[in-house]
Each structure stands twice: as C-alpha cells, then as structure tokens.
Motif scaffolding. Structure first.
Motif, PDB file in Angstrom:
ATOM      1  N   ALA A  80      16.494  -2.814   2.660  1.00  0.00           N
ATOM      2  CA  ALA A  80      16.137  -2.025   3.839  1.00  0.00           C
ATOM      3  C   ALA A  80      14.662  -2.235   4.136  1.00  0.00           C
ATOM      4  O   ALA A  80      13.811  -1.964   3.292  1.00  0.00           O
ATOM      5  CB  ALA A  80      16.433  -0.543   3.601  1.00  0.00           C
ATOM      6  N   ALA A  81      14.358  -2.713   5.340  1.00  0.00           N
ATOM      7  CA  ALA A  81      12.978  -2.995   5.734  1.00  0.00           C
ATOM      8  C   ALA A  81      12.359  -1.753   6.364  1.00  0.00           C
ATOM      9  O   ALA A  81      12.140  -1.680   7.578  1.00  0.00           O
ATOM     10  CB  ALA A  81      12.936  -4.175   6.698  1.00  0.00           C
ATOM     11  N   ALA A  82      12.049  -0.754   5.524  1.00  0.00           N
ATOM     12  CA  ALA A  82      11.469   0.496   6.011  1.00  0.00           C
ATOM     13  C   ALA A  82       9.949   0.454   6.043  1.00  0.00           C
ATOM     14  O   ALA A  82       9.306   1.472   6.310  1.00  0.00           O
ATOM     15  CB  ALA A  82      11.943   1.670   5.157  1.00  0.00           C
ATOM     16  N   ASP A  83       9.358  -0.711   5.770  1.00  0.00           N
ATOM     17  CA  ASP A  83       7.915  -0.894   5.967  1.00  0.00           C
ATOM     18  C   ASP A  83       7.724  -1.334   7.418  1.00  0.00           C
ATOM     19  O   ASP A  83       7.579  -2.513   7.718  1.00  0.00           O
ATOM     20  CB  ASP A  83       7.375  -1.950   5.000  1.00  0.00           C
ATOM     21  CG  ASP A  83       5.856  -2.137   5.140  1.00  0.00           C
ATOM     22  OD1 ASP A  83       5.263  -1.511   6.046  1.00  0.00           O
ATOM     23  OD2 ASP A  83       5.290  -2.912   4.363  1.00  0.00           O
ATOM     24  N   THR A  84       7.723  -0.357   8.296  1.00  0.00           N
ATOM     25  CA  THR A  84       7.600  -0.652   9.725  1.00  0.00           C
ATOM     26  C   THR A  84       6.171  -0.466  10.225  1.00  0.00           C
ATOM     27  O   THR A  84       5.905  -0.588  11.418  1.00  0.00           O
ATOM     28  CB  THR A  84       8.529   0.271  10.535  1.00  0.00           C
ATOM     29  OG1 THR A  84       8.169   1.637  10.283  1.00  0.00           O
ATOM     30  CG2 THR A  84       9.985   0.056  10.124  1.00  0.00           C
ATOM     31  N   PHE A  85       5.266  -0.162   9.308  1.00  0.00           N
ATOM     32  CA  PHE A  85       3.881   0.120   9.680  1.00  0.00           C
ATOM     33  C   PHE A  85       3.041  -1.145   9.728  1.00  0.00           C
ATOM     34  O   PHE A  85       2.201  -1.324  10.619  1.00  0.00           O
ATOM     35  CB  PHE A  85       3.286   1.115   8.677  1.00  0.00           C
ATOM     36  CG  PHE A  85       1.864   1.496   8.962  1.00  0.00           C
ATOM     37  CD1 PHE A  85       1.556   2.366   9.993  1.00  0.00           C
ATOM     38  CD2 PHE A  85       0.827   0.992   8.194  1.00  0.00           C
ATOM     39  CE1 PHE A  85       0.246   2.719  10.252  1.00  0.00           C
ATOM     40  CE2 PHE A  85      -0.490   1.338   8.446  1.00  0.00           C
ATOM     41  CZ  PHE A  85      -0.773   2.202   9.483  1.00  0.00           C
ATOM     42  N   ARG A  86       3.260  -2.051   8.788  1.00  0.00           N
ATOM     43  CA  ARG A  86       2.434  -3.250   8.674  1.00  0.00           C
ATOM     44  C   ARG A  86       3.018  -4.391   9.488  1.00  0.00           C
ATOM     45  O   ARG A  86       4.214  -4.664   9.425  1.00  0.00           O
ATOM     46  CB  ARG A  86       2.313  -3.651   7.201  1.00  0.00           C
ATOM     47  CG  ARG A  86       1.456  -4.881   6.934  1.00  0.00           C
ATOM     48  CD  ARG A  86       1.215  -5.039   5.448  1.00  0.00           C
ATOM     49  NE  ARG A  86       2.454  -5.230   4.717  1.00  0.00           N
ATOM     50  CZ  ARG A  86       2.992  -6.428   4.469  1.00  0.00           C
ATOM     51  NH1 ARG A  86       2.395  -7.532   4.902  1.00  0.00           N
ATOM     52  NH2 ARG A  86       4.113  -6.521   3.777  1.00  0.00           N
ATOM     53  N   ALA A  87       2.164  -5.078  10.219  1.00  0.00           N
ATOM     54  CA  ALA A  87       2.595  -6.231  11.007  1.00  0.00           C
ATOM     55  C   ALA A  87       3.185  -7.299  10.099  1.00  0.00           C
ATOM     56  O   ALA A  87       2.640  -7.603   9.039  1.00  0.00           O
ATOM     57  CB  ALA A  87       1.412  -6.795  11.791  1.00  0.00           C
ATOM     58  N   ALA A  88       4.291  -7.854  10.489  1.00  0.00           N
ATOM     59  CA  ALA A  88       4.962  -8.967   9.810  1.00  0.00           C
ATOM     60  C   ALA A  88       5.631  -8.570   8.503  1.00  0.00           C
ATOM     61  O   ALA A  88       6.185  -9.434   7.813  1.00  0.00           O
ATOM     62  CB  ALA A  88       4.000 -10.115   9.550  1.00  0.00           C
ATOM     63  N   ALA A  89       5.621  -7.288   8.148  1.00  0.00           N
ATOM     64  CA  ALA A  89       6.250  -6.885   6.891  1.00  0.00           C
ATOM     65  C   ALA A  89       7.751  -7.128   6.920  1.00  0.00           C
ATOM     66  O   ALA A  89       8.343  -7.596   5.941  1.00  0.00           O
ATOM     67  CB  ALA A  89       5.965  -5.414   6.610  1.00  0.00           C
ATOM     68  N   VAL A  90       8.378  -6.821   8.074  1.00  0.00           N
ATOM     69  CA  VAL A  90       9.825  -7.014   8.200  1.00  0.00           C
ATOM     70  C   VAL A  90      10.163  -8.495   8.096  1.00  0.00           C
ATOM     71  O   VAL A  90      11.105  -8.891   7.397  1.00  0.00           O
ATOM     72  CB  VAL A  90      10.337  -6.439   9.522  1.00  0.00           C
ATOM     73  CG1 VAL A  90      11.823  -6.752   9.700  1.00  0.00           C
ATOM     74  CG2 VAL A  90      10.108  -4.926   9.578  1.00  0.00           C
ATOM     75  N   GLU A  91       9.364  -9.328   8.758  1.00  0.00           N
ATOM     76  CA  GLU A  91       9.609 -10.772   8.719  1.00  0.00           C
ATOM     77  C   GLU A  91       9.442 -11.325   7.306  1.00  0.00           C
ATOM     78  O   GLU A  91      10.194 -12.210   6.884  1.00  0.00           O
ATOM     79  CB  GLU A  91       8.655 -11.491   9.673  1.00  0.00           C
ATOM     80  CG  GLU A  91       8.944 -11.254  11.145  1.00  0.00           C
ATOM     81  CD  GLU A  91       8.411  -9.922  11.655  1.00  0.00           C
ATOM     82  OE1 GLU A  91       7.812  -9.181  10.841  1.00  0.00           O
ATOM     83  OE2 GLU A  91       8.597  -9.629  12.843  1.00  0.00           O
ATOM     84  N   GLN A  92       8.461 -10.809   6.579  1.00  0.00           N
ATOM     85  CA  GLN A  92       8.246 -11.268   5.213  1.00  0.00           C
ATOM     86  C   GLN A  92       9.446 -10.953   4.333  1.00  0.00           C
ATOM     87  O   GLN A  92       9.910 -11.802   3.557  1.00  0.00           O
ATOM     88  CB  GLN A  92       6.990 -10.615   4.633  1.00  0.00           C
ATOM     89  CG  GLN A  92       6.634 -11.088   3.224  1.00  0.00           C
ATOM     90  CD  GLN A  92       5.415 -10.367   2.656  1.00  0.00           C
ATOM     91  OE1 GLN A  92       4.875  -9.443   3.280  1.00  0.00           O
ATOM     92  NE2 GLN A  92       5.000 -10.776   1.470  1.00  0.00           N
TER      93      GLN A  92
END
Length: 377
Positions: free
Chosen positions: A205-217
């Motif tokens: 689950a990509a719940a790190d929605t605060f940092r740019a590019a975190a979901v892509e990483q």
C-alpha cells in the motif's frame, strides 16, 4: 527472541540472574549457587543460535538449519565494515589474549563503548554488571572479560515484544514507519520479496502520499518483485489508501499487507498524527491490525536515532525495529542503546543494496560479528 514475536505467549518479567547460565549449566540444573561460571565457548554459542533464536518468525513457521546459518552469515558480512571502521574493532583488540584486567582497561573500555554510540547510561550499566562478574569469578585475563562483556551485550538486545492476540490472523498487516532517508521503501521491497519467496501472497500500500515520487519508487520495486501496489497518487489521503489496500487484500485473499507511510520527521506533528489515522482505518477492517508496526532506523544516525524512535513510539505503538545501513559507516553501538531506550526488539537488519540483502536479526550473531577477529576465524 524470535520465537516470542508471533507465538502469542506471554512472559512474566524475570529477575536478572546474577550470572546468566550457559546451555550446559542450564541442562545440568546445578543447585550449587557458588559454581564458577565459565564464559561460553564458540561451540556453546553456536548451539544457542541453533536452539531457537531464529526459529519462528512468521505464523509459527520453522526455519531450517541451513537457512539459520545463512541468516547468521548475512549478519556477519553486514557488520564487518561496522567492526572495521568503528570502535568495536578496537574494543575487540583491547580485550584479547592474556593481558591483565586493570582499572585502566575499564576506563578505556568505557570510552570506546560510548564512542561506539552505545550511550552513556547503557555503557555504565553494562560495565558495572561485567565488573561484578569479573570480581565474583576471579577473572584475571582480558579475553575472559571479553566473553562476559559479549554475554551482557547479547542480553541487552533480548527484550519482549508486546503481544496483541493469536497471530493466525489473515491478512497479516505490517505498518512501516520512519523518517525520510532511512531506507524505508527499500526495506519494504526486501520484506515483500522475502515473503514471496516463502510462498506468501503480498500486497503493498503506497500510503506515503506526502513525498514527491514516493509512490513511483514503491511501484518500481513492486514491478521488480512481481507484487501489486494499491495507490492513489501524490497528495491523496493516506487513510483512504490504507482502506483501499485492505479491501483489495480481502478481495484477493492475500496473506500479507505491507503499508508504506510518509517519511515524517518526529517534529512534524500533523504528519505523525496521520499514523494514528491509518492505524484506526486498518484496525476497523482487520482484527488486531496492524500486527506489526516496524520502525526503520538508519544506523548511521547514531544517538539521534533514539529521539526519532521515542517520537514514533508515542505516535504509532512501535512493535519492532529494523536497522538499515549497518554495512556502511555505522558504529553499531546504537543498536544496544535503541533497544534499551524503547524496549522493542530488532527484527531485521539491512545487509546491502540488493533485494536479498535482508537478515533476521540474531543478537548472538550480531555481537559475535562486532567482536570477530582473526583469532576467532
């Protein structure tokens, strides 16, 4: 330590024994309190490792002997640089051979342990216990004092983890927390890869929605491993992402759900509060979830990592620790200080940059590796 993580059994606090018995002494159950305790031999330490430290770590599964040896080898390799560039190499050298135990030796040992990030309070407490045993057992050689010190350091790392209930719940939910730059996302990928190799189905689950590019990483890592990611993109509500992930986990009958969270600084109050929100969302859908709250700490941060850990303890009820970058310039002593300060066990250590570079933490193997030298092979 590991056999208690997922077993659900409770342990009552025990009084610290005056001298920890070796496996041989425990088996004999000798009633003679005055019996002189000898430092553990290399063979006895090996027997202790094989006796259960790495046995049960997920849903009661047993690890084979060969796999346990591989875990120990990974730990030793990862800690090698820490030993070589840090203070523990000097500590090991100081406590070698037939040199006498002197007041000057204790003073130098105290300075080295503090410099190795063990912490002042932890260092003083450990040395006080070791000195008592040295005096009680009439230990005269530095090498014997070294063996007693190693036993005390292993004991420092052996703490109980809080238990929720039976650990047979499916899905098994892991919430991963930590500051930016700690290696959190990479650790999640390694965990997912490990569970998949065990035959478990995993969802991230990509719940790190605060940092740019975190979901892509996270998505990039997931594609390499071959596991699905539930995501809504940057700026989305982390709680909503966690909710969707739980729904998907049930729909796909997955075994493991690993939730990434924003790499928040302990000083960011609002971001820390989001952790509580994610926990509540998950707990409403899965009994006793999250079953683990894994705090990822960069071992190179030293004593600053302890302030991070305390803040996360307040915000997210941390159950386990993971130490990363022990294969770099970390001094290693922060592991002892961290466990003592927050009373949570270390579960994983990162041992490199590849997906397989993750080891279950074995306290005995860790201490052995810190003190290893040519004399010990």
């Amino acid at each position: 330590m590991f056999r208690r993580w997922l077993g659900g059994e409770e342990r009552k606090p025990e009084q610290e024994p005056e001298t920890p018995p070796s496996p041989t002494e425990s088996a004999a159950a000798a009633p003679d309190a005055a019996r002189e305790v000898q430092p553990l031999t290399a063979q006895q330490e090996g027997e202790r490792r094989r006796g259960g430290l790495l046995r049960r770590w997920f849903a009661g599964e047993e690890r084979e002997e060969q796999e346990i040896r591989q875990e120990v080898q990974k730990t030793s390799a990862a800690v090698q640089k820490t030993r070589n560039v840090g203070m523990f190499g000097r500590i090991a050298e100081l406590l070698r051979g037939d040199d006498p135990v002197t007041p000057e030796l204790w003073e130098e040992l105290e300075e080295l342990l503090i410099a190795a990030d063990v912490g002042v309070e932890t260092t003083l407490a450990v040395l006080e216990r070791v000195q008592r045993k040295v005096e009680r057992n009439n230990v005269r050689r530095a090498s014997d004092a070294r063996a007693l010190l190693k036993q005390e350091l292993v004991r420092l790392l052996d703490v109980d983890v809080p238990q929720y209930s039976e650990r047979s719940t499916k899905p098994y939910v892991i919430l991963v927390v930590g500051v930016n730059g700690s290696g959190k996302t990479t650790l999640i990928a390694k965990m997912a890869n490990r569970y998949k190799q065990m035959g478990k189905s995993v969802i991230l689950a990509a719940a790190d929605t605060f940092r740019a590019a975190a979901v892509e990483q996270l998505q990039t890592w997931a594609d390499r491993i071959g596991v699905p990611v539930i995501a809504q993109g940057q700026g989305a509500d982390p709680g909503a992402v966690a909710y969707d992930a739980v729904q998907a986990t049930y729909a796909r009958q997955a075994d493991i759900l690993i939730i990434d969270t924003a790499g928040r600084l302990q000083s960011k109050y609002n971001l820390m509060q989001e952790l509580a929100k994610i926990k509540n969302v998950v707990r409403k859908r899965v009994q006793w979830a999250p079953h683990e709250v894994l705090l990822v700490i960069d071992a190179t941060t030293g004593q600053n990592g302890i302030s991070q850990a305390k803040a996360f303890m307040e915000a997210s009820e941390v159950t386990h620790l993971a130490l990363t970058k022990l294969d770099s310039s970390a001094k290693g002593g922060v592991a002892f200080a961290m466990v003592q300060e927050i009373e949570r066990p270390i579960k994983y250590i990162g041992t490199g940059e590849q997906l397989d570079d993750l080891a279950l933490f074995d306290a005995q193997a860790f201490v052995d590796a810190l003190f290893a030298d040519a004399a010990e092979g």
